[in-house]
Design a protein around this motif. Structure first.
Motif, mmCIF file in Angstrom:
data_model
loop_
_atom_site.group_PDB
_atom_site.id
_atom_site.type_symbol
_atom_site.label_atom_id
_atom_site.label_comp_id
_atom_site.label_asym_id
_atom_site.label_seq_id
_atom_site.Cartn_x
_atom_site.Cartn_y
_atom_site.Cartn_z
ATOM 1 N N LEU A 30 -26.627 31.299 -22.395
ATOM 2 C CA LEU A 30 -26.659 32.313 -21.602
ATOM 3 C C LEU A 30 -25.335 33.009 -21.377
ATOM 4 C CD1 LEU A 30 -28.538 34.745 -20.433
ATOM 5 C CD2 LEU A 30 -28.652 33.343 -18.641
ATOM 6 N N ALA A 31 -24.243 32.046 -21.183
ATOM 7 C CA ALA A 31 -22.932 32.546 -20.594
ATOM 8 C C ALA A 31 -22.470 33.289 -21.890
ATOM 9 C CB ALA A 31 -22.118 31.647 -20.310
ATOM 10 N N LYS A 32 -22.667 32.376 -23.204
ATOM 11 C CA LYS A 32 -22.005 33.225 -24.218
ATOM 12 C C LYS A 32 -22.600 34.481 -24.804
ATOM 13 C CE LYS A 32 -20.964 28.531 -26.331
ATOM 14 N NZ LYS A 32 -21.156 27.666 -27.484
ATOM 15 N N LEU A 56 -16.795 28.758 -8.183
ATOM 16 C CA LEU A 56 -16.936 29.794 -8.890
ATOM 17 C C LEU A 56 -16.218 29.781 -10.356
ATOM 18 C CD1 LEU A 56 -18.142 32.979 -8.756
ATOM 19 C CD2 LEU A 56 -15.650 33.375 -8.335
ATOM 20 N N SER A 57 -17.219 29.737 -11.462
ATOM 21 C CA SER A 57 -16.765 29.937 -12.736
ATOM 22 C C SER A 57 -16.559 31.418 -13.277
ATOM 23 C CB SER A 57 -17.855 29.462 -13.695
ATOM 24 O OG SER A 57 -17.402 29.644 -14.993
ATOM 25 N N THR A 58 -15.472 31.814 -13.660
ATOM 26 C CA THR A 58 -15.023 33.147 -13.934
ATOM 27 C C THR A 58 -15.162 33.398 -15.294
ATOM 28 O OG1 THR A 58 -12.804 32.612 -14.543
ATOM 29 C CG2 THR A 58 -13.232 33.126 -12.452
ATOM 30 N N GLN A 62 -15.525 30.411 -18.320
ATOM 31 C CA GLN A 62 -16.503 30.355 -19.676
ATOM 32 C C GLN A 62 -15.953 30.492 -20.702
ATOM 33 O OE1 GLN A 62 -19.644 33.211 -18.197
ATOM 34 N NE2 GLN A 62 -18.840 32.794 -16.182
ATOM 35 N N GLN A 63 -15.228 31.196 -21.018
ATOM 36 C CA GLN A 63 -14.472 31.173 -22.447
ATOM 37 C C GLN A 63 -13.828 29.871 -23.009
ATOM 38 O OE1 GLN A 63 -11.569 34.386 -22.469
ATOM 39 N NE2 GLN A 63 -13.295 36.013 -22.803
ATOM 40 N N ILE A 64 -13.188 29.145 -21.856
ATOM 41 C CA ILE A 64 -12.790 27.790 -22.296
ATOM 42 C C ILE A 64 -13.870 26.764 -22.265
ATOM 43 C CG2 ILE A 64 -11.109 26.031 -21.264
ATOM 44 C CD1 ILE A 64 -9.482 28.386 -19.873
ATOM 45 N N ALA A 65 -14.864 26.799 -21.207
ATOM 46 C CA ALA A 65 -15.707 25.854 -20.909
ATOM 47 C C ALA A 65 -17.133 26.321 -20.626
ATOM 48 C CB ALA A 65 -15.443 24.565 -20.012
ATOM 49 N N PRO A 66 -17.991 26.885 -21.339
ATOM 50 C CA PRO A 66 -19.080 27.574 -21.054
ATOM 51 C C PRO A 66 -20.187 26.782 -20.270
ATOM 52 C CG PRO A 66 -19.151 27.475 -23.384
ATOM 53 C CD PRO A 66 -17.785 26.840 -23.044
ATOM 54 N N ASP A 67 -19.995 25.342 -20.523
ATOM 55 C CA ASP A 67 -20.723 24.691 -19.658
ATOM 56 C C ASP A 67 -20.480 23.943 -18.217
ATOM 57 O OD1 ASP A 67 -18.901 23.198 -21.227
ATOM 58 O OD2 ASP A 67 -19.835 21.467 -21.484
ATOM 59 N N SER A 68 -19.060 24.663 -17.806
ATOM 60 C CA SER A 68 -18.560 24.398 -16.699
ATOM 61 C C SER A 68 -19.072 25.148 -15.540
ATOM 62 C CB SER A 68 -16.986 24.342 -16.843
ATOM 63 O OG SER A 68 -16.357 24.324 -15.248
ATOM 64 N N ILE A 69 -19.098 24.751 -14.178
ATOM 65 C CA ILE A 69 -19.419 25.492 -13.167
ATOM 66 C C ILE A 69 -18.292 26.077 -12.381
ATOM 67 C CG2 ILE A 69 -21.811 24.537 -12.808
ATOM 68 C CD1 ILE A 69 -20.561 23.108 -10.435
#
Length: 227
Positions: A30-32, A56-58, A62-69
């Motif tokens: 969903l982030a992608k 917070l994930s900016t 998300q571009q670096i690691a979309p599975d990170s928070i």
């Protein structure tokens, strides 16, 4: 809600400068999808009642690691603790603990009840609630990891994973999957797709396809109603 709007009328969101997601895990898929449809507008917020807003994930995260928070926000101290409440090193899974001036007790570390780990860049990766973890064949297994992989399949709309009893391994994973409309995906082809992406202990012992999954009043998947 974000997923539903994107799939119904993404243009309705085009005027928004910021979208803040929270209340439920944000899937990497969903982030992608949001990034592709709307650009760099999505922020993923993590917090608890006791600790308040703390991670917070900016869009850049998300571009670096979309599975990170994401990372701890300014003013937040963050660490990963083992079962004896000792800090763990980079990459080790433990309980997320935070300290800030706006938490319920600013002088103490607040243990969130969520499991996760830190990478070398300070990004936090969520593994799920402590009581979500299962032990399968001696391995600690977190359902959210398999859920994040399942929703990356182009024919899967939504997925939920729970632990079920197993005579050989003690516990195994069972996946509940909602397919996209007109999909012909079946269990055999999905298991084949998963083999190249997950460890053996993460492979689900069963896959159940459903037209929808039960939701709580907050629109989270209600796993208590899955079996």
């Amino acid at each position: 809600m974000l997923q539903r709007i994107l799939h119904t009328d993404a243009k309705a969101l085009s005027s928004l400068k910021r979208i803040i997601a929270g209340g439920a895990p944000l899937s990497p898929n969903l982030a992608k999808e949001t990034q592709k449809a709307l650009g760099s507008v999505l922020y993923n917020l993590y917090g608890t009642s006791e600790a308040g807003f703390c991670i917070l994930s900016t869009p850049q995260d998300q571009q670096i690691a979309p599975d990170s928070i994401g990372k701890g926000v300014q003013g937040v101290k963050l660490q990963i603790l083992d079962l004896q409440d000792k800090p763990l090193s980079i990459g080790k899974v433990g309980q997320i603990a935070v300290q800030s001036s706006w938490s319920i007790n600013k002088k103490q570390w607040i243990k969130t009840g969520d499991m996760g780990y830190l990478n070398k860049d300070g990004l936090v990766f969520l593994c799920g609630r402590i009581d979500d973890m299962i032990i399968s064949g001696g391995e600690n297994v977190y359902p959210i990891e398999l859920e994040n992989i399942l929703v990356q399949h182009l024919e899967i709309e939504l997925a939920a994973v729970i632990g079920v009893a197993d005579t050989e391994f003690g516990q195994r994973l069972k996946a509940f999957v909602v397919k996209v409309e007109h999909s012909s995906l079946d269990s055999a082809s999905l298991l084949t797709w998963l083999k190249a992406r997950v460890a053996r202990y993460q492979m689900p012992v069963a896959i159940e396809f459903r037209s929808e999954l039960p939701l709580t009043h907050l629109d989270k998947v209600d796993k208590k109603k899955l079996s």
